[in-house]
Design a protein around this motif. Structure first.
Motif, PDB file in Angstrom:
ATOM      1  N   ILE A  42      -3.910  10.760   1.264  1.00 18.25           N
ATOM      2  CA  ILE A  42      -4.058   9.399   1.797  1.00 18.25           C
ATOM      3  C   ILE A  42      -3.085   9.124   2.933  1.00 18.25           C
ATOM      4  O   ILE A  42      -1.952   9.625   2.932  1.00 18.25           O
ATOM      5  CB  ILE A  42      -3.880   8.383   0.633  1.00 18.25           C
ATOM      6  CG1 ILE A  42      -4.180   6.950   1.074  1.00 18.25           C
ATOM      7  CG2 ILE A  42      -2.508   8.494  -0.027  1.00 18.25           C
ATOM      8  CD1 ILE A  42      -4.404   5.990  -0.098  1.00 18.25           C
ATOM      9  N   HIS A  43      -3.544   8.337   3.893  1.00 16.94           N
ATOM     10  CA  HIS A  43      -2.678   7.797   4.948  1.00 16.94           C
ATOM     11  C   HIS A  43      -2.625   6.287   4.797  1.00 16.94           C
ATOM     12  O   HIS A  43      -3.628   5.654   4.484  1.00 16.94           O
ATOM     13  CB  HIS A  43      -3.247   8.122   6.340  1.00 16.94           C
ATOM     14  CG  HIS A  43      -2.599   7.308   7.426  1.00 16.94           C
ATOM     15  ND1 HIS A  43      -1.410   7.679   8.015  1.00 16.94           N
ATOM     16  CD2 HIS A  43      -2.943   6.110   7.985  1.00 16.94           C
ATOM     17  CE1 HIS A  43      -1.063   6.757   8.902  1.00 16.94           C
ATOM     18  NE2 HIS A  43      -1.979   5.798   8.914  1.00 16.94           N
ATOM     19  N   GLY A  44      -1.468   5.704   5.061  1.00 16.22           N
ATOM     20  CA  GLY A  44      -1.348   4.243   5.126  1.00 16.22           C
ATOM     21  C   GLY A  44      -0.413   3.874   6.270  1.00 16.22           C
ATOM     22  O   GLY A  44       0.634   4.511   6.443  1.00 16.22           O
ATOM     23  N   SER A  45      -0.768   2.863   7.035  1.00 15.88           N
ATOM     24  CA  SER A  45       0.078   2.411   8.157  1.00 15.88           C
ATOM     25  C   SER A  45       1.492   2.134   7.648  1.00 15.88           C
ATOM     26  O   SER A  45       1.680   1.658   6.527  1.00 15.88           O
ATOM     27  CB  SER A  45      -0.483   1.125   8.757  1.00 15.88           C
ATOM     28  OG  SER A  45      -1.822   1.271   9.128  1.00 15.88           O
ATOM     29  N   ASP A  46       2.481   2.414   8.536  1.00 19.14           N
ATOM     30  CA  ASP A  46       3.873   2.256   8.076  1.00 19.14           C
ATOM     31  C   ASP A  46       4.623   1.091   8.720  1.00 19.14           C
ATOM     32  O   ASP A  46       5.801   0.893   8.434  1.00 19.14           O
ATOM     33  CB  ASP A  46       4.653   3.568   8.247  1.00 19.14           C
ATOM     34  CG  ASP A  46       4.803   3.986   9.704  1.00 19.14           C
ATOM     35  OD1 ASP A  46       4.392   3.215  10.603  1.00 19.14           O
ATOM     36  OD2 ASP A  46       5.328   5.085   9.938  1.00 19.14           O
ATOM     37  N   SER A  47       3.967   0.340   9.599  1.00 12.02           N
ATOM     38  CA  SER A  47       4.610  -0.830  10.222  1.00 12.02           C
ATOM     39  C   SER A  47       3.512  -1.729  10.779  1.00 12.02           C
ATOM     40  O   SER A  47       2.388  -1.263  11.001  1.00 12.02           O
ATOM     41  CB  SER A  47       5.521  -0.378  11.368  1.00 12.02           C
ATOM     42  OG  SER A  47       4.727   0.146  12.423  1.00 12.02           O
TER      43      SER A  47
ATOM     44  N   ALA B 291       0.842  -1.206   0.000  1.00 13.83           N
ATOM     45  CA  ALA B 291       0.000   0.000   0.000  1.00 13.83           C
ATOM     46  C   ALA B 291       0.875   1.253   0.000  1.00 13.83           C
ATOM     47  O   ALA B 291       0.578   2.227  -0.693  1.00 13.83           O
ATOM     48  CB  ALA B 291      -0.941  -0.004   1.208  1.00 13.83           C
ATOM     49  N   ARG B 292       1.975   1.241   0.776  1.00 15.42           N
ATOM     50  CA  ARG B 292       2.869   2.413   0.818  1.00 15.42           C
ATOM     51  C   ARG B 292       3.477   2.661  -0.566  1.00 15.42           C
ATOM     52  O   ARG B 292       3.648   3.808  -0.985  1.00 15.42           O
ATOM     53  CB  ARG B 292       3.982   2.205   1.855  1.00 15.42           C
ATOM     54  CG  ARG B 292       3.499   2.011   3.278  1.00 15.42           C
ATOM     55  CD  ARG B 292       3.237   3.255   4.046  1.00 15.42           C
ATOM     56  NE  ARG B 292       4.365   4.143   4.137  1.00 15.42           N
ATOM     57  CZ  ARG B 292       4.315   5.322   4.766  1.00 15.42           C
ATOM     58  NH1 ARG B 292       3.180   5.717   5.347  1.00 15.42           N
ATOM     59  NH2 ARG B 292       5.343   6.091   4.824  1.00 15.42           N
ATOM     60  N   LYS B 293       3.816   1.586  -1.275  1.00 19.76           N
ATOM     61  CA  LYS B 293       4.373   1.766  -2.631  1.00 19.76           C
ATOM     62  C   LYS B 293       3.327   2.343  -3.573  1.00 19.76           C
ATOM     63  O   LYS B 293       3.632   3.190  -4.415  1.00 19.76           O
ATOM     64  CB  LYS B 293       4.882   0.432  -3.180  1.00 19.76           C
ATOM     65  CG  LYS B 293       6.211   0.038  -2.584  1.00 19.76           C
ATOM     66  CD  LYS B 293       6.763  -1.188  -3.289  1.00 19.76           C
ATOM     67  CE  LYS B 293       8.027  -1.650  -2.580  1.00 19.76           C
ATOM     68  NZ  LYS B 293       8.329  -3.048  -2.855  1.00 19.76           N
TER      69      LYS B 293
HETATM   70 MG    MG Z   1       3.113   7.932   8.420  1.00 14.88          MG
END
Ligand code: MG
Ligand code: DAT
Length: 152
Positions: free
Chosen positions: A114-119, A84-86
């Protein structure tokens, strides 16, 4: 299976880009297991962005996030957090590569869609902050094998 919390931020909803953005995840084969339209309260924004408290952009960020409705999603797939981050691209549209959500739909430094969890740790905390367990739907995508299967 891994889950990620995604927020289609106020600019995404106001600019009526939600369908196009959600399509990026669907076309990748990522499964939606939670989805709702909501207005984020100041308390919720403060908790969600607690790691950024004290930074110079914090005030503007929480005001932006509470200014208008958002659509929150829980996405599920093996490796979904990184995927999702990519798909989202770099933090600001002006830096993000074409082909990414932020790269294709905006150039603002304040509003980045947009926000997406990073871990995995952040995802777990964020999913439980925005969704009750019973709001997440457990089901199987009928083409899961073709989307993410191996050929062995
Ligand atoms: Mg962040
Ligand atoms: P990301 O959203 O790519 O995970 P982040 O977690 O570092 O980025 O920051 C959270 C949000 O805060 C980001 O989406 C936009 C805002 N932000 C971050 N750095 C900023 C800055 N230098 N100026 C203004 N807003 C910023």
């Amino acid at each position: 299976m891994e889950k990620s919390l995604i927020i289609l931020k106020p600019d995404a909803v106001q600019r009526q880009l939600a369908g196009k953005i959600i399509s990026r995840f669907e076309e990748k084969g990522i499964q939606i297991v939670g989805c709702k339209l909501m207005k984020i309260t100041m308390d919720l924004a403060s908790e969600h962005y607690a790691p950024h408290k004290g930074k110079p952009f914090y005030e503007g960020l929480v005001n932006y996030m509470t200014s208008s409705p958002v659509i929150v999603l829980v996405l599920q797939a093996n490796g979904v957090i990184a995927m999702a981050r990519k798909l989202m691209g770099a933090t600001f549209g002006c830096d993000a590569e074409p082909g990414t959500i932020r790269g294709d739909f905006g150039g603002s430094k304040g509003f980045n869609l947009i926000h997406g969890s990073d871990s995995p740790e952040a995802a777990e905390k964020e999913v439980s902050l925005f969704f009750k367990p019973e709001e997440l739907v457990d089901y199987t995508l009928t083409n899961e094998h073709w989307l993410f299967g191996d050929n062995d």
